[in-house]
Motif scaffolding. Structure first.
Motif, mmCIF file in Angstrom:
data_model
loop_
_atom_site.group_PDB
_atom_site.id
_atom_site.type_symbol
_atom_site.label_atom_id
_atom_site.label_comp_id
_atom_site.label_asym_id
_atom_site.label_seq_id
_atom_site.Cartn_x
_atom_site.Cartn_y
_atom_site.Cartn_z
ATOM 1 N N ALA A 175 0.822 -1.210 0.000
ATOM 2 C CA ALA A 175 0.000 0.000 0.000
ATOM 3 C C ALA A 175 0.853 1.256 0.000
ATOM 4 O O ALA A 175 0.530 2.251 -0.663
ATOM 5 C CB ALA A 175 -0.929 -0.006 1.217
ATOM 6 N N ARG A 176 1.970 1.217 0.725
ATOM 7 C CA ARG A 176 2.836 2.396 0.828
ATOM 8 C C ARG A 176 3.818 2.499 -0.337
ATOM 9 O O ARG A 176 4.196 3.604 -0.749
ATOM 10 C CB ARG A 176 3.613 2.359 2.143
ATOM 11 N N THR A 205 -5.858 1.513 3.734
ATOM 12 C CA THR A 205 -5.115 0.390 3.155
ATOM 13 C C THR A 205 -5.916 -0.277 2.050
ATOM 14 O O THR A 205 -5.386 -0.605 0.980
ATOM 15 C CB THR A 205 -4.766 -0.632 4.243
ATOM 16 N N ALA A 209 -5.781 1.857 -1.029
ATOM 17 C CA ALA A 209 -4.474 1.806 -1.689
ATOM 18 C C ALA A 209 -4.283 0.479 -2.425
ATOM 19 O O ALA A 209 -3.771 0.451 -3.550
ATOM 20 C CB ALA A 209 -3.366 2.012 -0.664
ATOM 21 N N CYS A 238 -3.331 -1.174 -6.437
ATOM 22 C CA CYS A 238 -2.007 -1.809 -6.480
ATOM 23 C C CYS A 238 -1.817 -2.528 -7.821
ATOM 24 O O CYS A 238 -2.635 -3.381 -8.199
ATOM 25 C CB CYS A 238 -1.872 -2.801 -5.327
#
Length: 301
Positions: free
Chosen positions: A107-108, A211, A214, A218
């Motif tokens: 996610a980051r 999360t 995100a 992805c």
């Protein structure tokens, strides 16, 4: 064993098994030393496994600040490992509670993940815990096992919150309760940092809506692998986890529990290897010119 330095100066260790294209592996537990993963049922014959000992476990150092055991804080350790290996993108495999760390990392840092394998992952990071009903339903599949009658009472009490975790029901976590499973289970306490595990799953570590949003963007290909006899996660929960990602597939390993590479090593290794494919990330993603890069990594013997 090899080491590198995390953002706060903590020395972290990783172990390398096999040859070829690297696969970074995050252990579960939470906070169990990576040694319990072995060679993941022979997966090291297909990929070079880079098994991270999370801080405070295995051969990694204990950090000065216990708050850094939090799952979201460990994302920076995974990123430090990627940089140390000299990889622009990684293939990533995570087991059990380690799957929440892998999801937070994806996610980051979505551009840093090529392919993601989530093995019997309970999606704590998405606030999707297994229910007592899920666990009990899976346990009842084992009613014909010789140890069942001794195990089911303590297991029901644990699920109801009226009893503690009891070694008597350890067989429910394995597809086959044989000598391999017994030996694997017997090592769990000495390989685990329980205090760190409590911090790892701190509620403050997770922001499930952010999360989920995100991960819905992805770009990585994702394999969610569940065990047919596992209750955490049960296959239907694993299926709901797969639906979070735009490019995910679900595989349910027949007869497997929470440690599927022990139950049928050949099935597990072949299924994961087939998903990862023979090519791996394009060659220009490797920084072989770096003295700390992948060219310096040698397998454990």
């Amino acid at each position: 064993m090899q080491t590198f330095t995390a953002y706060d100066g903590t020395r972290l260790a990783f172990h390398v098994r096999g040859e070829g294209i690297p696969l970074v592996v995050l252990p579960g537990g939470p906070m169990r030393a990576s040694t319990y993963l072995g060679d993941l049922g022979g997966l090291a014959e297909h990929r070079r496994l880079v098994l991270l000992d999370l801080r405070g476990t295995g051969d990694s150092a204990v950090p000065d600040d216990p708050a850094t055991y939090r799952c979201d804080r460990l994302v920076d350790d995974v990123e430090a490992l990627r940089e140390h290996l000299g990889l622009e993108r990684v293939d990533l495999l995570a087991h059990s509670a380690g799957g929440s760390l892998a999801m937070l990392y994806a996610a980051r840092h979505p551009a840093r993940v090529s392919r993601l394998v989530l093995v019997t992952t309970t999606p704590w990071a998405l606030d999707m815990p297994p229910t007592a009903e899920d666990r009990l339903r899976a346990a009842l599949l084992r009613a014909d096992e010789p140890w069942f009658e001794e195990a089911i009472g303590p297991f029901r009490a644990w699920l109801a919150g009226t009893g503690d975790f009891d070694p008597a029901f350890a067989p429910f976590f394995f597809g086959r309760w044989d000598d391999t499973a017994r030996e694997h289970d017997a090592r769990a306490d000495e390989e685990s940092n329980d205090e760190a595990g409590d911090v790892y799953l701190s509620p403050e570590a997770f922001d499930p809506p952010a999360t989920r949003a995100a991960l819905a963007r992805c770009p990585a290909r994702v394999l969610v692998l569940a065990g047919e006899r596992d209750g955490s996660p049960a296959p239907d929960l694993a299926g709901r986890l797969a639906e979070v990602f735009p490019h995910a597939e679900l595989a349910v390993q027949p007869g497997a529990g929470h440690y599927p590479w022990l139950d049928d090593p050949g099935w597990f290794a072949q299924r994961v290897a087939a998903f990862l494919g023979p090519d791996g990330p394009p060659s220009h993603f490797f920084a072989k010119h770096s003295p700390r890069g992948l060219s310096a990594v040698r397998p454990d013997r």
